[in-house]
Design a protein around this motif. Structure first.
Motif, PDB file in Angstrom:
ATOM      1  N   THR A  77      -8.087  12.881   5.268  1.00  0.00           N
ATOM      2  CA  THR A  77      -8.828  11.607   5.198  1.00  0.00           C
ATOM      3  C   THR A  77      -8.088  10.449   5.871  1.00  0.00           C
ATOM      4  N   LYS A  78      -6.841  10.674   6.265  1.00  0.00           N
ATOM      5  CA  LYS A  78      -6.057   9.511   6.733  1.00  0.00           C
ATOM      6  C   LYS A  78      -5.847   9.761   8.191  1.00  0.00           C
ATOM      7  N   LYS A  79      -6.261  10.835   8.685  1.00  0.00           N
ATOM      8  CA  LYS A  79      -6.069  11.459  10.165  1.00  0.00           C
ATOM      9  C   LYS A  79      -4.605  11.491  10.413  1.00  0.00           C
ATOM     10  N   ARG A  80      -3.852  11.838   9.531  1.00  0.00           N
ATOM     11  CA  ARG A  80      -2.587  12.083   9.780  1.00  0.00           C
ATOM     12  C   ARG A  80      -1.891  12.651  10.796  1.00  0.00           C
ATOM     13  N   PHE A  81      -2.498  13.892  11.407  1.00  0.00           N
ATOM     14  CA  PHE A  81      -2.054  14.757  12.461  1.00  0.00           C
ATOM     15  C   PHE A  81      -2.915  14.803  13.500  1.00  0.00           C
ATOM     16  N   TYR A 131      -2.557  -6.968   6.474  1.00  0.00           N
ATOM     17  CA  TYR A 131      -2.134  -7.025   5.075  1.00  0.00           C
ATOM     18  C   TYR A 131      -1.335  -5.780   4.625  1.00  0.00           C
ATOM     19  N   HIS A 132      -0.488  -6.084   3.548  1.00  0.00           N
ATOM     20  CA  HIS A 132       0.334  -4.992   3.095  1.00  0.00           C
ATOM     21  C   HIS A 132       0.275  -5.183   1.357  1.00  0.00           C
ATOM     22  N   GLY A 133      -0.076  -3.814   0.816  1.00  0.00           N
ATOM     23  CA  GLY A 133      -0.278  -3.529  -0.648  1.00  0.00           C
ATOM     24  C   GLY A 133       0.999  -3.340  -0.983  1.00  0.00           C
ATOM     25  N   THR A 134       1.665  -3.754  -2.014  1.00  0.00           N
ATOM     26  CA  THR A 134       3.009  -3.086  -2.545  1.00  0.00           C
ATOM     27  C   THR A 134       2.956  -3.157  -4.089  1.00  0.00           C
ATOM     28  N   ALA A 135       3.862  -2.783  -4.824  1.00  0.00           N
ATOM     29  CA  ALA A 135       4.058  -2.851  -6.230  1.00  0.00           C
ATOM     30  C   ALA A 135       4.514  -4.226  -6.803  1.00  0.00           C
ATOM     31  N   SER A 141      13.919 -10.879   1.144  1.00  0.00           N
ATOM     32  CA  SER A 141      14.352 -10.313   2.270  1.00  0.00           C
ATOM     33  C   SER A 141      13.478 -10.059   3.476  1.00  0.00           C
ATOM     34  N   GLY A 142      12.097 -10.118   2.989  1.00  0.00           N
ATOM     35  CA  GLY A 142      11.097  -9.883   3.962  1.00  0.00           C
ATOM     36  C   GLY A 142      10.482  -8.314   3.917  1.00  0.00           C
ATOM     37  N   LEU A 143       9.752  -7.919   4.458  1.00  0.00           N
ATOM     38  CA  LEU A 143       9.143  -6.677   4.445  1.00  0.00           C
ATOM     39  C   LEU A 143      10.098  -5.770   5.379  1.00  0.00           C
ATOM     40  N   GLU A 144      10.504  -4.713   4.588  1.00  0.00           N
ATOM     41  CA  GLU A 144      11.609  -3.818   5.585  1.00  0.00           C
ATOM     42  C   GLU A 144      10.931  -2.363   5.491  1.00  0.00           C
ATOM     43  N   LYS A 145      11.547  -1.883   6.651  1.00  0.00           N
ATOM     44  CA  LYS A 145      10.839  -0.308   6.765  1.00  0.00           C
ATOM     45  C   LYS A 145      11.456   0.668   5.953  1.00  0.00           C
ATOM     46  N   ARG A 146      12.425   0.461   5.118  1.00  0.00           N
ATOM     47  CA  ARG A 146      12.868   1.441   4.169  1.00  0.00           C
ATOM     48  C   ARG A 146      13.123   2.660   4.835  1.00  0.00           C
ATOM     49  N   ASN A 147      12.519   3.627   4.414  1.00  0.00           N
ATOM     50  CA  ASN A 147      12.921   5.209   4.899  1.00  0.00           C
ATOM     51  C   ASN A 147      11.915   5.410   6.249  1.00  0.00           C
ATOM     52  N   ARG A 148      11.127   4.635   6.588  1.00  0.00           N
ATOM     53  CA  ARG A 148      10.116   4.988   7.549  1.00  0.00           C
ATOM     54  C   ARG A 148      10.618   4.287   9.218  1.00  0.00           C
ATOM     55  N   HIS A 149      10.017   4.631  10.037  1.00  0.00           N
ATOM     56  CA  HIS A 149      10.280   4.059  11.371  1.00  0.00           C
ATOM     57  C   HIS A 149       9.793   2.518  11.500  1.00  0.00           C
ATOM     58  N   SER A 153       9.593  -9.905  -5.744  1.00  0.00           N
ATOM     59  CA  SER A 153      10.719 -10.707  -5.727  1.00  0.00           C
ATOM     60  C   SER A 153      11.786 -10.540  -4.496  1.00  0.00           C
ATOM     61  N   SER A 154      12.014  -9.045  -4.440  1.00  0.00           N
ATOM     62  CA  SER A 154      12.966  -8.466  -3.279  1.00  0.00           C
ATOM     63  C   SER A 154      12.213  -8.736  -1.809  1.00  0.00           C
ATOM     64  N   ILE A 155      10.975  -8.633  -1.854  1.00  0.00           N
ATOM     65  CA  ILE A 155      10.290  -8.970  -0.546  1.00  0.00           C
ATOM     66  C   ILE A 155      10.311 -10.334  -0.097  1.00  0.00           C
ATOM     67  N   LEU A 164       6.602  17.801   9.344  1.00  0.00           N
ATOM     68  CA  LEU A 164       6.515  17.150  10.862  1.00  0.00           C
ATOM     69  C   LEU A 164       6.978  15.523  10.853  1.00  0.00           C
ATOM     70  N   ARG A 165       7.169  14.979   9.586  1.00  0.00           N
ATOM     71  CA  ARG A 165       7.672  13.669   9.504  1.00  0.00           C
ATOM     72  C   ARG A 165       9.142  13.512   9.308  1.00  0.00           C
ATOM     73  N   HIS A 166       9.468  14.704   8.307  1.00  0.00           N
ATOM     74  CA  HIS A 166      10.929  14.486   7.664  1.00  0.00           C
ATOM     75  C   HIS A 166      11.817  15.680   7.690  1.00  0.00           C
ATOM     76  N   ARG A 172      -1.267   0.375  -4.634  1.00  0.00           N
ATOM     77  CA  ARG A 172      -1.592   1.257  -5.754  1.00  0.00           C
ATOM     78  C   ARG A 172      -0.673   2.447  -5.970  1.00  0.00           C
ATOM     79  N   ARG A 173      -0.209   3.078  -4.801  1.00  0.00           N
ATOM     80  CA  ARG A 173       0.687   4.311  -5.071  1.00  0.00           C
ATOM     81  C   ARG A 173       1.946   3.960  -5.480  1.00  0.00           C
ATOM     82  N   HIS A 174       2.319   2.893  -5.507  1.00  0.00           N
ATOM     83  CA  HIS A 174       3.679   2.343  -5.934  1.00  0.00           C
ATOM     84  C   HIS A 174       3.595   1.865  -7.391  1.00  0.00           C
ATOM     85  N   GLY A 175       2.566   1.162  -7.811  1.00  0.00           N
ATOM     86  CA  GLY A 175       2.414   0.680  -9.302  1.00  0.00           C
ATOM     87  C   GLY A 175       1.379  -0.508  -9.207  1.00  0.00           C
TER      88      GLY A 175
HETATM   89  C1  HQG Z   1       8.504  -1.612  -0.060  1.00  0.00           C
HETATM   90  C2  HQG Z   1       0.823   6.273   3.366  1.00  0.00           C
HETATM   91  C3  HQG Z   1      11.529  -4.252  -1.995  1.00  0.00           C
HETATM   92  C4  HQG Z   1       6.975  -2.094   0.467  1.00  0.00           C
HETATM   93  C5  HQG Z   1       0.126   4.855   3.533  1.00  0.00           C
HETATM   94  C6  HQG Z   1       6.671  -0.226  -0.137  1.00  0.00           C
HETATM   95  C7  HQG Z   1       0.995   3.992   4.507  1.00  0.00           C
HETATM   96  C8  HQG Z   1      10.192  -3.569  -0.230  1.00  0.00           C
HETATM   97  C9  HQG Z   1       7.828   0.568  -0.193  1.00  0.00           C
HETATM   98  C10 HQG Z   1       2.217   4.529   4.590  1.00  0.00           C
HETATM   99  C11 HQG Z   1      10.748  -4.340   0.675  1.00  0.00           C
HETATM  100  C12 HQG Z   1       7.958   1.622   0.810  1.00  0.00           C
HETATM  101  C13 HQG Z   1       3.411   3.674   4.178  1.00  0.00           C
HETATM  102  C14 HQG Z   1      11.783  -5.364   0.235  1.00  0.00           C
HETATM  103  C15 HQG Z   1       9.258  -3.361   1.647  1.00  0.00           C
HETATM  104  N1  HQG Z   1      12.203  -5.321  -1.176  1.00  0.00           N
HETATM  105  N2  HQG Z   1      10.550  -3.456  -1.539  1.00  0.00           N
HETATM  106  N3  HQG Z   1      12.439  -6.097   0.984  1.00  0.00           N
HETATM  107  N4  HQG Z   1      10.269  -4.257   1.833  1.00  0.00           N
HETATM  108  N5  HQG Z   1       9.203  -2.733   0.441  1.00  0.00           N
HETATM  109  O1  HQG Z   1       5.579   4.478   0.985  1.00  0.00           O
HETATM  110  O2  HQG Z   1       3.991   0.634   3.238  1.00  0.00           O
HETATM  111  O3  HQG Z   1      -0.033   8.892   2.742  1.00  0.00           O
HETATM  112  O4  HQG Z   1       7.583   3.824   2.729  1.00  0.00           O
HETATM  113  O5  HQG Z   1       6.343  -3.008  -0.028  1.00  0.00           O
HETATM  114  O6  HQG Z   1      -1.191   5.027   3.849  1.00  0.00           O
HETATM  115  O7  HQG Z   1       3.590   1.877   0.990  1.00  0.00           O
HETATM  116  O8  HQG Z   1       2.351   8.709   3.909  1.00  0.00           O
HETATM  117  O9  HQG Z   1       5.432   2.389   2.625  1.00  0.00           O
HETATM  118  O10 HQG Z   1       5.942  -0.312  -1.205  1.00  0.00           O
HETATM  119  O11 HQG Z   1       0.239   3.796   5.931  1.00  0.00           O
HETATM  120  O12 HQG Z   1       0.176   8.985   5.264  1.00  0.00           O
HETATM  121  O13 HQG Z   1       8.924  -0.341  -0.193  1.00  0.00           O
HETATM  122  O14 HQG Z   1       2.225   5.550   3.712  1.00  0.00           O
HETATM  123  O15 HQG Z   1       0.438   6.925   4.308  1.00  0.00           O
HETATM  124  O16 HQG Z   1       7.136   2.620   0.596  1.00  0.00           O
HETATM  125  O17 HQG Z   1       3.236   3.117   3.029  1.00  0.00           O
HETATM  126  P1  HQG Z   1       6.496   3.330   1.902  1.00  0.00           P
HETATM  127  P2  HQG Z   1       4.108   1.947   2.309  1.00  0.00           P
HETATM  128  P3  HQG Z   1       0.800   8.452   4.224  1.00  0.00           P
END
Ligand code: HQG
Length: 183
Positions: A64-68, A101-105, A115-123, A110-112, A18-20, A139-142
């Motif tokens: 749990t995350k009301k994804r649909f 807030y934004h949790g990341t690895a 260049s700031g927070l980018e949406k990468r593969n998402r919308h 240093s990259s964030i 449904l997403r990809h 924590r999903r990322h490290g």
């Molecule tokens: C990182 C889950 C380097 C960003 C969750 C993140 C969330 C950069 C990763 C939803 C960057 C992308 C989304 C930059 C961003 N340089 N890294 N300039 N800008 N990033 O998974 O936010 O289970 O696409 O910090 O609950 O972790 O899918 O995004 O670590 O709501 O329903 O690039 O996914 O929900 O990772 O998670 P993701 P996200 P679901």
């Protein structure tokens, strides 16, 4: 109800189609990302996932995350956020709280900060209103790093924010100057 149903496996596969990749099971989504439930159930079964409408209702209700979300008469279903395919979600811009807030690895930091927070593969870039959710996402990322975003200041500067049905805050890009590492 088939008690042995693995709801996590079904939920993951639903996110995948449904997403990809709806095309992987020959499914078509409309412009707003909706799939016909009858069609979805039939095509999941054709692709080796034994599921009926009742099981699908169970997976959606207990996710749990009301994804649909189902539409009103439950004839259609879509993912609430997280798409990589282009859909018109119909999100309406709204004013965010002062901070989000934004949790990341740690390895992305240093990259964030360059260049700031980018949406990468998402919308969108995904942000949370509370630190607990942001921590789980990161924590999903490290090794966890928490970032605090001055979202209200961004909004005042003209950046748009949206709130998905499952309470994820979304925006297009977060410039470095609005990001602060917490702690
Ligand atoms: C990182 C889950 C380097 C960003 C969750 C993140 C969330 C950069 C990763 C939803 C960057 C992308 C989304 C930059 C961003 N340089 N890294 N300039 N800008 N990033 O998974 O936010 O289970 O696409 O910090 O609950 O972790 O899918 O995004 O670590 O709501 O329903 O690039 O996914 O929900 O990772 O998670 P993701 P996200 P679901």
């Amino acid at each position: 109800m088939n008690k042995k149903i693995n709801t996590t496996r079904v939920s993951k596969f639903l996110s995948f189609v449904l997403r990809h990749h709806p095309e992987k099971i020959n499914l078509t989504l409309d412009q707003q990302g909706w799939a016909e439930v009858t069609d979805l159930v039939e095509k999941l079964n054709n692709h080796g996932m034994t599921i009926n409408r009742e099981t699908l209702e169970h997976v959606v209700a207990t996710n749990t995350k009301k994804r649909f979300t189902f539409n009103e008469d439950h004839s259609k279903i879509r993912a609430n956020q997280g798409h990589s395919i282009k859909i018109d979600h119909g999100f309406v811009p709204i004013e965010p709280p002062e901070f989000l807030y934004h949790g990341t690895a740690k390895r992305f930091l240093s990259s964030i900060l360059a260049s700031g927070l980018e949406k990468r593969n998402r919308h969108h870039v995904h942000l949370s209103a509370d630190l607990k959710t942001a921590s789980e996402v990161g924590r999903r990322h490290g090794k966890l790093v928490l970032l605090s975003i001055r979202s209200l200041d961004m909004h005042k500067a003209g950046f748009e924010f949206f709130l998905s049905e499952n309470k994820v805050w979304l925006t297009d890009h977060v410039p470095v100057k609005y990001i602060q590492k917490k702690g």
